[in-house]
Write an enzyme that holds these catalytic residues in place. Sequence first.
Site, PDB file in Angstrom:
ATOM      1  N   ASN A  31     -51.089 -23.833  28.392  1.00  0.00           N
ATOM      2  CA  ASN A  31     -50.400 -25.074  28.768  1.00  0.00           C
ATOM      3  C   ASN A  31     -51.173 -26.316  28.328  1.00  0.00           C
ATOM      4  O   ASN A  31     -50.768 -27.443  28.608  1.00  0.00           O
ATOM      5  CB  ASN A  31     -50.095 -25.129  30.276  1.00  0.00           C
ATOM      6  CG  ASN A  31     -51.360 -25.201  31.113  1.00  0.00           C
ATOM      7  OD1 ASN A  31     -52.462 -25.322  30.579  1.00  0.00           O
ATOM      8  ND2 ASN A  31     -51.203 -25.131  32.425  1.00  0.00           N
ATOM      9  N   SER A 115     -65.550 -12.139  36.182  1.00  0.00           N
ATOM     10  CA  SER A 115     -66.751 -12.976  36.185  1.00  0.00           C
ATOM     11  C   SER A 115     -67.871 -12.371  37.006  1.00  0.00           C
ATOM     12  O   SER A 115     -67.634 -11.673  37.998  1.00  0.00           O
ATOM     13  CB  SER A 115     -66.374 -14.326  36.788  1.00  0.00           C
ATOM     14  OG  SER A 115     -67.522 -15.090  36.996  1.00  0.00           O
ATOM     15  N   TYR A 139     -63.941 -19.689  43.385  1.00  0.00           N
ATOM     16  CA  TYR A 139     -63.673 -19.237  42.018  1.00  0.00           C
ATOM     17  C   TYR A 139     -63.927 -17.731  41.894  1.00  0.00           C
ATOM     18  O   TYR A 139     -63.073 -16.977  41.399  1.00  0.00           O
ATOM     19  CB  TYR A 139     -64.562 -20.011  41.032  1.00  0.00           C
ATOM     20  CG  TYR A 139     -64.586 -19.391  39.671  1.00  0.00           C
ATOM     21  CD1 TYR A 139     -63.474 -19.453  38.842  1.00  0.00           C
ATOM     22  CD2 TYR A 139     -65.717 -18.711  39.210  1.00  0.00           C
ATOM     23  CE1 TYR A 139     -63.494 -18.857  37.597  1.00  0.00           C
ATOM     24  CE2 TYR A 139     -65.740 -18.123  37.960  1.00  0.00           C
ATOM     25  CZ  TYR A 139     -64.623 -18.193  37.160  1.00  0.00           C
ATOM     26  OH  TYR A 139     -64.628 -17.599  35.941  1.00  0.00           O
ATOM     27  N   LYS A 143     -61.227 -14.429  41.166  1.00  0.00           N
ATOM     28  CA  LYS A 143     -61.366 -13.405  40.115  1.00  0.00           C
ATOM     29  C   LYS A 143     -61.380 -12.001  40.734  1.00  0.00           C
ATOM     30  O   LYS A 143     -60.838 -11.060  40.161  1.00  0.00           O
ATOM     31  CB  LYS A 143     -62.643 -13.652  39.308  1.00  0.00           C
ATOM     32  CG  LYS A 143     -62.583 -14.899  38.447  1.00  0.00           C
ATOM     33  CD  LYS A 143     -61.784 -14.657  37.172  1.00  0.00           C
ATOM     34  CE  LYS A 143     -61.573 -15.902  36.369  1.00  0.00           C
ATOM     35  NZ  LYS A 143     -60.973 -15.684  35.059  1.00  0.00           N
ATOM     36  N   PHE A 206     -80.060 -28.732  39.589  1.00  0.00           N
ATOM     37  CA  PHE A 206     -79.454 -28.563  40.918  1.00  0.00           C
ATOM     38  C   PHE A 206     -80.258 -27.596  41.785  1.00  0.00           C
ATOM     39  O   PHE A 206     -79.979 -26.406  41.827  1.00  0.00           O
ATOM     40  CB  PHE A 206     -78.008 -28.074  40.778  1.00  0.00           C
ATOM     41  CG  PHE A 206     -77.072 -29.053  40.121  1.00  0.00           C
ATOM     42  CD1 PHE A 206     -77.295 -30.429  40.186  1.00  0.00           C
ATOM     43  CD2 PHE A 206     -75.958 -28.600  39.419  1.00  0.00           C
ATOM     44  CE1 PHE A 206     -76.415 -31.329  39.576  1.00  0.00           C
ATOM     45  CE2 PHE A 206     -75.072 -29.484  38.811  1.00  0.00           C
ATOM     46  CZ  PHE A 206     -75.313 -30.855  38.887  1.00  0.00           C
ATOM     47  N   ARG A 280     -76.135 -27.235  44.252  1.00  0.00           N
ATOM     48  CA  ARG A 280     -74.677 -27.348  44.123  1.00  0.00           C
ATOM     49  C   ARG A 280     -74.033 -26.244  44.978  1.00  0.00           C
ATOM     50  O   ARG A 280     -74.475 -25.087  44.898  1.00  0.00           O
ATOM     51  CB  ARG A 280     -74.311 -27.167  42.639  1.00  0.00           C
ATOM     52  CG  ARG A 280     -72.875 -27.422  42.298  1.00  0.00           C
ATOM     53  CD  ARG A 280     -72.631 -27.337  40.796  1.00  0.00           C
ATOM     54  NE  ARG A 280     -72.851 -25.976  40.290  1.00  0.00           N
ATOM     55  CZ  ARG A 280     -72.667 -25.624  39.021  1.00  0.00           C
ATOM     56  NH1 ARG A 280     -72.306 -26.514  38.119  1.00  0.00           N
ATOM     57  NH2 ARG A 280     -72.876 -24.389  38.636  1.00  0.00           N
TER      58      ARG A 280
END
Length: 327
Positions: A31, A115, A139, A143, A206, A280
């Site tokens: 897309n 992942s 995330y 997966k 981080f 993070r």
Amino acid sequence: MILVTGGAGYIGSHTVKELRERGEEVVVYDNLSTGHIEAVGDAHFVKGDLFDTELLKKTFKDYKVDSVIHFAAYSLVGESMTNPAKYYHNNVAGTLSLLDAMLAENVKYLVFSSSAATYGDAGDGLITEDSPQNPTSVYGQTKLMMEQFMADYDKAYGMKYVALRYFNAAGAHVSGEIGEAHNPESHLIPLILQVPNGKREFISVFGEDYPTPDGTCVRDYIHVTDLADAHIKALEYLKNGGRSTHYNLGNGNGFSVKEVIDTVEKVVGKKINRKIAERRAGDPASLVSSSDKIKKELGWKPKFDSLEAIVATAWQWHSTHKDGFDK
Ligand code: UFG
């Protein structure tokens, strides 16, 4: 014909290029929300959304698709923690729409980008495919859910899949024609390279208090064309009657954030300013792969086995495409 969702994105476009170089017929379905039409090369292209089950079915019919490589997904660990709705809708519901279109049109083979984030905090040893999967980020959770759908669709409908659990994809095609171009960029190596490119004054590290040798997060960096090669091998395996399975994809060497910055300094030949920042959210301390299973079963072997060589290809791309495809 192979349909590649997300074929205009970073790992997708490198896989499409590799497929075309091997003479395969490819239709990219994307897309363009984060992908780039310039990255699609000479493959067929259909602009469409994963949610558009009818357009997917039509594309399968029009192009006589027999297999799918599914990359299309949002993939930022940090963003997934602050906007989980975006991730569950697109990655999870979008994949269901794709699977339903495949079922309707009797498309039986699927290679899927999973992942290392599905493992979560797995300690500092090498992660194998049998390591427990406890994602620390939304995330990673999306997966893992997608892997579970595929297992159930295989049991019930005989849809065959290979889930490839990548560690940290990095580098760019050696031709210099395509590379990583996220906007905004969030990945470590391209962000570090913005410093010598004059686009950033320093790189933020981080967190420096992780339980790792130098206190910064350890990751396993794998070249994007080595990932591409694994997808092609996985698809051949399925088409030759292989059972559904999962493979890790990494180099098996962990590098801390500080070591990555040191490597970039060496490759680029310039000092990189760094500043220690907060951790993070969602980041596991260490993710390092054992990729023995895919080496043994599919004969896959990474061509880029040093971080320096990987960073050199990334620098070739970023130093000539400071603004990605809009250079
Ligand atoms: N990092 C920094 N500073 C930055 C950016 C990143 O210190 O400015 C650190 C991160 O905290 C992390 C490491 O660098 O420790 C690598 O971060 P990336 O964002 O480059 O990659 P991630 O490890 O978060 O995630 C990547 C992909 C995911 C995938 C995961 C698997 O983005 O899709 O690898 O390891 F799931």
